[in-house]
Design a protein around this motif. Structure first.
Motif, PDB file in Angstrom:
ATOM      1  N   ILE A  20       0.845  -1.202   0.000  1.00 33.49           N
ATOM      2  CA  ILE A  20       0.000   0.000   0.000  1.00 33.49           C
ATOM      3  C   ILE A  20       0.880   1.251   0.000  1.00 33.49           C
ATOM      4  CG2 ILE A  20      -1.589   1.358   1.432  1.00 33.49           C
ATOM      5  CD1 ILE A  20      -2.995  -1.291   2.116  1.00 33.49           C
ATOM      6  N   ALA A  21       1.930   1.257   0.814  1.00 37.39           N
ATOM      7  CA  ALA A  21       2.844   2.403   0.862  1.00 37.39           C
ATOM      8  C   ALA A  21       3.499   2.626  -0.494  1.00 37.39           C
ATOM      9  CB  ALA A  21       3.901   2.190   1.943  1.00 37.39           C
ATOM     10  N   GLU A  22       3.909   1.563  -1.154  1.00 31.14           N
ATOM     11  CA  GLU A  22       4.513   1.683  -2.489  1.00 31.14           C
ATOM     12  C   GLU A  22       3.509   2.228  -3.492  1.00 31.14           C
ATOM     13  OE1 GLU A  22       6.177  -2.101  -3.575  1.00 31.14           O
ATOM     14  OE2 GLU A  22       7.521  -2.119  -1.842  1.00 31.14           O
ATOM     15  N   ASP A  23       2.274   1.722  -3.449  1.00 30.66           N
ATOM     16  CA  ASP A  23       1.234   2.200  -4.365  1.00 30.66           C
ATOM     17  C   ASP A  23       0.935   3.681  -4.137  1.00 30.66           C
ATOM     18  OD1 ASP A  23       1.059  -0.302  -5.497  1.00 30.66           O
ATOM     19  OD2 ASP A  23      -0.838  -0.834  -4.539  1.00 30.66           O
ATOM     20  N   LEU A  24       0.887   4.087  -2.887  1.00 31.20           N
ATOM     21  CA  LEU A  24       0.641   5.497  -2.573  1.00 31.20           C
ATOM     22  C   LEU A  24       1.751   6.376  -3.125  1.00 31.20           C
ATOM     23  CD1 LEU A  24      -0.633   5.242   1.094  1.00 31.20           C
ATOM     24  CD2 LEU A  24      -1.944   6.018  -0.886  1.00 31.20           C
ATOM     25  N   GLU A  25       2.980   5.930  -2.982  1.00 30.80           N
ATOM     26  CA  GLU A  25       4.112   6.700  -3.477  1.00 30.80           C
ATOM     27  C   GLU A  25       4.117   6.756  -5.002  1.00 30.80           C
ATOM     28  OE1 GLU A  25       8.921   6.438  -3.143  1.00 30.80           O
ATOM     29  OE2 GLU A  25       7.751   5.895  -1.370  1.00 30.80           O
ATOM     30  N   ARG A  26       3.728   5.645  -5.628  1.00 25.19           N
ATOM     31  CA  ARG A  26       3.764   5.551  -7.078  1.00 25.19           C
ATOM     32  C   ARG A  26       2.650   6.347  -7.756  1.00 25.19           C
ATOM     33  NH1 ARG A  26       4.556   0.516  -7.446  1.00 25.19           N
ATOM     34  NH2 ARG A  26       2.403  -0.151  -7.346  1.00 25.19           N
ATOM     35  N   ASN A  27       1.398   6.151  -7.328  1.00 29.34           N
ATOM     36  CA  ASN A  27       0.293   6.790  -8.053  1.00 29.34           C
ATOM     37  C   ASN A  27      -0.482   7.826  -7.240  1.00 29.34           C
ATOM     38  OD1 ASN A  27      -1.666   5.423  -6.505  1.00 29.34           O
ATOM     39  ND2 ASN A  27      -1.682   3.693  -7.904  1.00 29.34           N
ATOM     40  N   GLY A  28      -0.257   7.890  -5.936  1.00 25.39           N
ATOM     41  CA  GLY A  28      -0.866   8.930  -5.127  1.00 25.39           C
ATOM     42  C   GLY A  28      -2.343   8.761  -4.823  1.00 25.39           C
ATOM     43  N   LYS A  29      -2.954   7.696  -5.299  1.00 22.51           N
ATOM     44  CA  LYS A  29      -4.386   7.509  -5.039  1.00 22.51           C
ATOM     45  C   LYS A  29      -4.586   6.908  -3.651  1.00 22.51           C
ATOM     46  CE  LYS A  29      -5.710   7.012  -9.834  1.00 22.51           C
ATOM     47  NZ  LYS A  29      -6.300   6.138 -10.850  1.00 22.51           N
TER      48      LYS A  29
END
Length: 91
Positions: A20-29
């Motif tokens: 989840i942390a990686e996804d937040l950093e990558r796409n900001g959603k």
């Protein structure tokens, strides 16, 4: 809502926090986290959080200025410019 695809359960959060942390950093959603089928929290990245906080602060300043304008307690643009110029000269 633009983050409707990022609805995850609490158990998913527990097991996939790093993802989840990686996804937040990558796409900001942001992620909507549910508990027992009900929305429990929203997780967003720090960049999005800071942008939102800056926007809220700016809106508060605008609202205060509008309140002063309506109550006629503010200062004119000319007076504001004169004060800024005087402050710059002192600095």
């Amino acid at each position: 809502m633009s983050f409707i695809a990022n609805i995850k359960s609490m158990s998913y959060l527990k097991g996939h926090a790093a993802q989840i942390a990686e996804d937040l950093e990558r796409n900001g959603k942001p992620f909507v986290i549910t508990r027992n089928g009900e929305v429990s929290m929203v997780i967003e990245g720090i960049k999005q959080f800071q942008e939102k906080e800056a926007l809220i602060a700016a809106l508060r300043i605008i609202a205060l200025g509008e309140k002063d304008r309506l109550q006629e307690t503010g200062i004119s643009v000319a007076e504001s410019r004169a004060r800024l110029l005087a402050a710059r000269r002192r600095a």
